[in-house]
Write a protein that holds these residues in place. Structure first.
Motif, PDB file in Angstrom:
ATOM      1  N   UNK A   1      25.955  36.424  67.212  1.00 40.92           N
ATOM      2  CA  UNK A   1      26.508  35.176  66.398  1.00 40.92           C
ATOM      3  C   UNK A   1      25.380  35.257  65.446  1.00 40.92           C
ATOM      4  N   UNK A   2      26.055  35.466  64.266  1.00 38.72           N
ATOM      5  CA  UNK A   2      25.218  35.579  63.156  1.00 38.72           C
ATOM      6  C   UNK A   2      25.708  34.139  61.671  1.00 38.72           C
ATOM      7  N   UNK A   3      25.059  33.824  61.292  1.00 37.60           N
ATOM      8  CA  UNK A   3      25.096  32.715  60.585  1.00 37.60           C
ATOM      9  C   UNK A   3      23.941  32.813  59.595  1.00 37.60           C
ATOM     10  N   UNK A   4      24.534  33.632  57.981  1.00 36.45           N
ATOM     11  CA  UNK A   4      23.688  33.497  57.298  1.00 36.45           C
ATOM     12  C   UNK A   4      24.544  33.932  55.884  1.00 36.45           C
ATOM     13  N   UNK A   5      23.633  33.593  55.265  1.00 38.92           N
ATOM     14  CA  UNK A   5      23.615  33.855  53.903  1.00 38.92           C
ATOM     15  C   UNK A   5      23.884  35.508  53.594  1.00 38.92           C
TER      16      UNK A   5
END
Length: 245
Positions: free
Chosen positions: A116-120
């Motif tokens: 899971x990736x949470x990035x801008x």
């Protein structure tokens, strides 16, 4: 003057729905909550646009969006689109639902870098006449949150060529780690009535709570334009659809 009504489907565990509702309000629209068990067309008869928010689980262990796509409201929305009466927008996991329901081509697989990736992420706007991007200029670069474990868009070579030839790629990612084919992040159907974006613009709409910005952390509000675009598509006039107007 009345505000344009925009439906927001409240899928079970739709953790992004509240933020989408807030974004619609800031952009000058009137959000209308829609239950996923909705089975009757009158429930969407006075709506011009419906948004499928993300943030729901709905069985990602199976395929992201697969179970949500079976909810009764999806048939109602598909019929309204076929009748040219409605525009449907899927954000984040909502994009996955649209592909699983067959309303947009392709599908989603696990990120190239697993997990899971949470990035801008920086995105480039390629189509500025869609219901999701009409508030931008061509080649605008916008910074939005992207969060997914299955955020890699994939399609057959024939589908990809058709998307390119018909101008249906509306947004591409510049630095995403999801590994989507041809860096595709947003697409539309041929008639422009179904659109999907693998990003979460609802988290980049208010200063202090948006993406990082050269002027300071949390000051990025690039997501405003996407909701302004949607409100315009829903029938906004004059100052409607302009944050802070």
């Amino acid at each position: 003057m009345s505000k344009p009504k925009i439906g927001v489907v409240m899928f079970d565990a739709a953790t992004d729905a509240a933020s989408v509702i807030r974004a619609v309000e800031l952009a000058g629209g009137q959000p209308v909550k829609l239950h996923p068990k909705t089975t009757t067309a009158p429930d969407v008869a006075d709506l011009r646009v419906v948004i499928l928010p993300g943030g729901f689980s709905y069985g990602d262990y199976l395929r992201p969006g697969a179970l949500a796509a079976t909810q009764p409201i999806m048939s109602v929305l598909e019929d309204a689109v076929k009748a040219k009466e409605l525009t449907v927008v899927g954000l984040g996991n909502g994009f996955q639902v649209l592909t699983e329901a067959g309303m947009l081509p392709g599908g989603f697989i696990a990120n190239t870098t697993p997990g899971y990736h949470h990035a801008e992420v920086e995105f480039m706007v390629e189509n500025t006449v869609s219901a999701l991007t009409n508030a931008y200029e061509a080649a605008d670069v916008i910074r939005l949150p992207q969060k997914a474990a299955f955020g890699s868009y994939t399609a057959t070579e024939t589908e990809l060529e058709a998307l390119e030839a018909n101008g249906n790629v509306i947004v591409r990612s510049k630095d995403s780690s999801s590994g989507s084919a041809r860096d595709i992040a947003g697409i539309s159907s041929d008639d422009g009535l179904v659109l999907g974006l693998m990003a979460n613009p609802e988290y980049a709409i208010e200063e202090g709570f948006g993406t990082d910005h050269p002027d300071g952390p949390g000051l990025g509000v690039d997501g405003q334009g996407l909701f302004i675009s949607v409100v315009r598509a829903a029938g906004a006039t004059n100052a409607e659809g302009v944050v802070g107007a």
